[in-house]
Design an enzyme around this catalytic site. Structure first.
Site: not given
Ligand code: R5P
Length: 303
Positions: A95, A192
């Site tokens: 990530r 988001k």
């Protein structure tokens, strides 16, 4: 003697057992323990000379696992293995694929370089490919990224009536779209904004037209649970029933699983890439096909 030796690291025995027959491999044994000073001791207790050795180690909580893994890979080679591969159903450090703040390390790349320096090939399931389009952009070894979508779609088809797939953010669209297509269901994506490691804010586009559907949130990783919990809250606030929450990888840091259940989620279902009580979806067949492809074995014939 079978030429392929599957070596499960601690905690990976059931997955290795499930894979061994599917890829026609022998299961071997390793010992991994800590010396009193916390250094790692490793020992391979099965013959490896001239063989293809597959280390089987899912890589959640990776920092404790990486030294034994590196040492076992080196030991296998040192003891004469012809090839050393890694089966890591969950691949960590994917990530941080960008320098978001000045001075940060791009750890997805560093981790990839580290693993590429000790193994000859890698098989994993749904790595978090966001800014990198393929594993080969950061790994310098042959890689197979197996997609869990067919197994998830199949589970949804057999367990959930009239599903509506919902991705909690743009990054989840690749999973939501593929699973929805396989399940013959519609999907939508929420918006988001991440405010910190554990704080996210999510907004919901108009959902009125989907009220007769079973809402199914889907994401690749559930870690702190913040993303899913925020999405569950949004869906409940607009009056949708408790959503089913599906994650490919059940990372579940700290109390995340309990927090998610307490947040108003319905059932939580994950794939068995990381052993966890929420595992409902078996990716054994798909993973075995990925390994066969890496080893350039012919695909298994349907039973
Ligand atoms: C991020 O982009 C991933 O797709 C997941 O949404 C994220 O990793 C989930 O993390 P957490 O459970 O900590 O919100």
């Amino acid at each position: 003697m079978n030429n392929t030796l599957l070596l499960p690291l601690p905690g990976n025995d059931s997955l290795a057992d499930a894979l061994a027959t599917r890829i026609d491999a022998e299961i071997g044994k390793v010992t991994v323990r800590r010396f009193p000073d916390r250094e790692s001791y490793v020992r391979i207790e099965s013959p490896v000379e001239g063989r293809t050795v597959l280390l089987c180690c899912t890589l959640d909580r990776p920092d404790d696992k990486i030294m034994p893994l590196l040492f076992l890979a080196e030991a296998a080679r040192d003891l004469g293995a012809e090839k050393v591969g890694l089966v890591a159903p969950y691949l960590a450090y994917m990530r941080q694929d960008h320098r978001f703040q000045p001075g940060e390390g791009i750890t997805s790349f560093y981790f990839a370089q580290l693993l590429s320096s000790v193994v000859d090939g890698l098989v994993t399931v749904d790595p978090h490919l966001h800014r990198h389009r393929s594993l080969e952009e950061i790994y310098s070894i042959p890689c197979r990224a197996v997609r869990a979508a067919p197994a998830i779609s199949n589970w949804i088809r057999t367990h959930l009536p009239r599903p509506l797939l919902i991705g909690p953010d743009r990054e989840s669209e690749q999973w939501a779209a593929a699973v929805a297509a396989g399940a013959g269901a519609p999907y939508l994506i929420l918006e988001k904004i991440r405010r910190g490691d554990r704080e996210v804010e999510i907004s919901l586009p108009m959902a009125d037209r989907w009220r007769d559907r079973t809402p199914v949130l889907i994401d690749d990783i559930i870690s702190s649970g913040g993303t899913m919990i925020e999405a569950v809250g949004q869906l409940r606030r607009v009056g949708l029933p408790p959503p089913v929450c599906i994650g490919v990888h059940a990372v579940f840091a700290d109390q995340a699983h309990a927090d998610l259940l307490a947040s108003g989620a319905g059932q939580v279902a994950t794939c068995n890439t990381i052993p966890h009580p929420s595992n409902r979806i078996d990716i054994g067949d798909l993973l075995a096909e990925g390994i066969r492809s890496l080893l350039t074995l012919p695909p298994s014939s349907p039973e």
